[in-house]
Write an enzyme that holds these catalytic residues in place. Structure first.
Site, mmCIF file in Angstrom:
data_model
loop_
_atom_site.group_PDB
_atom_site.id
_atom_site.type_symbol
_atom_site.label_atom_id
_atom_site.label_comp_id
_atom_site.label_asym_id
_atom_site.label_seq_id
_atom_site.Cartn_x
_atom_site.Cartn_y
_atom_site.Cartn_z
ATOM 1 N N HIS A 180 0.990 -1.194 0.022
ATOM 2 C CA HIS A 180 -0.038 0.098 -0.087
ATOM 3 C C HIS A 180 0.779 1.251 -0.131
ATOM 4 O O HIS A 180 1.670 1.394 0.948
ATOM 5 C CB HIS A 180 -0.735 -0.082 1.251
ATOM 6 C CG HIS A 180 -1.791 0.918 1.352
ATOM 7 N ND1 HIS A 180 -2.046 1.944 2.613
ATOM 8 C CD2 HIS A 180 -2.657 1.518 0.323
ATOM 9 C CE1 HIS A 180 -2.911 2.785 2.198
ATOM 10 N NE2 HIS A 180 -3.422 2.624 0.831
ATOM 11 N N HIS B 167 -0.371 11.050 -2.018
ATOM 12 C CA HIS B 167 -1.855 10.582 -1.395
ATOM 13 C C HIS B 167 -2.890 11.985 -1.227
ATOM 14 O O HIS B 167 -4.140 12.133 -1.566
ATOM 15 C CB HIS B 167 -1.912 9.823 -0.342
ATOM 16 C CG HIS B 167 -3.291 9.438 0.233
ATOM 17 N ND1 HIS B 167 -3.959 9.997 1.197
ATOM 18 C CD2 HIS B 167 -4.023 8.254 -0.138
ATOM 19 C CE1 HIS B 167 -4.926 9.644 1.687
ATOM 20 N NE2 HIS B 167 -5.168 8.557 0.903
HETATM 21 O O1 G3P Z 1 -6.527 1.600 -3.099
HETATM 22 C C1 G3P Z 1 -6.517 1.009 -1.857
HETATM 23 C C2 G3P Z 1 -6.341 2.232 -0.875
HETATM 24 O O2 G3P Z 1 -5.151 2.891 -1.137
HETATM 25 C C3 G3P Z 1 -7.454 3.169 -0.899
HETATM 26 O O3 G3P Z 1 -7.444 4.220 0.112
HETATM 27 O O4 G3P Z 1 -7.053 6.368 0.781
HETATM 28 O O5 G3P Z 1 -5.396 4.613 1.070
HETATM 29 O O6 G3P Z 1 -5.756 5.499 -1.082
HETATM 30 P P1 G3P Z 1 -6.316 5.209 0.410
HETATM 31 MG MG MG Z 2 -4.552 4.417 -2.454
#
Ligand code: G3P
Ligand code: MG
Length: 246
Positions: free
Chosen positions: A11, A53
Site C-alpha cells: 500500500h 495521496h
Molecule cells: O486503493 C486502496 C487504498 O489505497 C484506498 O485508500 O486512501 O489509502 O488511497 P487510500
Molecule cells: Mg490509494
C-alpha cells in the site's frame, strides 16, 4: 485481463517502512517481496500526474498548500522523505512516469489509484492513462482503480483492455449496477466494513475482492477465509512472513 491477482499488495509502496508514494517506498516494497504495489496519482497545477495521496502537500512533504495549485517545477523542490525519517531526506514527489519506469524495472504488478483533486476527474484519468499507454506494463500486471466512477468511465473508454477496480469506502446501495456499468474487473473495498456476508455478495458477481488496508495477519486470514482475493498492506514483507505466503 487479470488472470492472477496477488494476495498482498504493497500500500503506497511499503508505507510502514518508507515514506509513502515515493520511489524509495516502491523499492522497499519490492525488496520485501511484494508481488504488487499500489500508488495514488493526481495532477499538478500544470497537469502532470504525480504520485501522492493527500490533496495537500502538508503531511508528506516539506511544502504547503494544494497539489492542484502547485506546478511540477515547484513540487520537485520539496522533500518527500525527511518527514518520515531523516534517512529518507532527498526523496521527492515522483511523477507517475518515474514510478512506472521503476515498477517496470523491479517487476511487481501495479495498482494505480487515480485520485483526482476536486473537479479534475476526467482530466486526471486522461493524463494518467496517457502515461500508461506510452509505455505499457506487461499484460496482467496493471489494475487501474478509483473512488471516482467518472475516472473509471474515462479509463474504460480510453483503454478498454486495462482492467479497472471499483474502489468503495461506504458501499452504495446500487454498487452492483455501478460495477456493471463501469465494467469493473475487481471490487476494492474497505476491509473494516466487511463481513462474511458482504464479501459473499461481492463475490457473487464473479469479481475478485481486494480489501484495504490490512496490517494484521489474523485479520488478513479472516478476510481470505471469507473469499477476499488480496489485501493492501503497509507491511508486505511482515505480513507475508506472518501468513507464510507471497
Ligand atoms: O486503493 C486502496 C487504498 O489505497 C484506498 O485508500 O486512501 O489509502 O488511497 P487510500
Ligand atoms: Mg490509494
Amino acid at each position: 485481463m487479470l488472470s492472477t491477482l496477488p494476495r498482498l499488495i504493497g500500500h503506497r509502496g511499503a508505507k510502514e517502512s518508507a515514506p509513502e508514494n515515493t520511489l524509495a517506498s516502491v523499492r522497499e516494497a519490492a525488496r520485501q517481496g511484494a508481488p504488487w504495489v499500489e500508488v495514488d496519482t493526481m495532477l499538478t497545477r500544470d497537469g502532470v500526474p504525480v504520485v501522492i495521496h493527500d490533496d495537500t502537500l502538508d503531511r508528506t512533504t516539506s511544502g504547503r498548500g494544494a497539489v492542484a495549485d502547485t506546478d511540477l517545477a515547484d513540487l520537485r523542490r520539496l522533500d518527500a522523505g525527511a518527514w518520515f525519517d531523516p534517512r529518507f531526506a532527498g526523496e521527492t514527489v515522483p511523477t507517475l512516469q518515474e514510478v512506472l519506469d521503476l515498477v517496470r524495472d523491479l517487476g511487481p504488478g501495479l495498482n494505480l489509484e487515480i485520485k483526482p483533486s476536486a473537479g479534475r476527474n476526467a482530466e486526471t484519468a486522461r493524463a494518467a492513462l496517457a502515461v500508461l499507454a506510452a509505455a505499457p506494463l506487461p499484460a496482467g500486471r496493471l489494475l487501474v482503480s478509483s473512488f471516482e466512477p467518472e475516472c473509471l468511465e474515462v479509463a474504460g473508454r480510453l483503454a478498454p483492455d486495462v482492467p479497472r477496480g471499483y474502489l468503495m469506502d461506504e458501499t452504495p446501495a446500487d454498487w452492483a449496477a455501478i460495477a456493471d456499468r463501469l465494467g469493473a474487473a475487481t471490487l476494492n473495498v474497505d476491509q473494516r466494513r466487511q463481513t462474511a456476508d458482504s464479501v459473499a455478495a461481492f463475490r457473487a458477481t464473479g469479481r475478485p475482492v481486494l480489501a484495504y488496508t490490512v496490517n494484521d495477519a489474523a485479520r488478513a486470514r479472516t478476510l481470505f477465509d471469507w473469499g477476499v482475493t488480496g489485501v493492501f498492506t503497509d507491511a508486505p514483507g511482515r505480513l507475508a512472513a506472518e501468513l507464510a505466503i507471497r
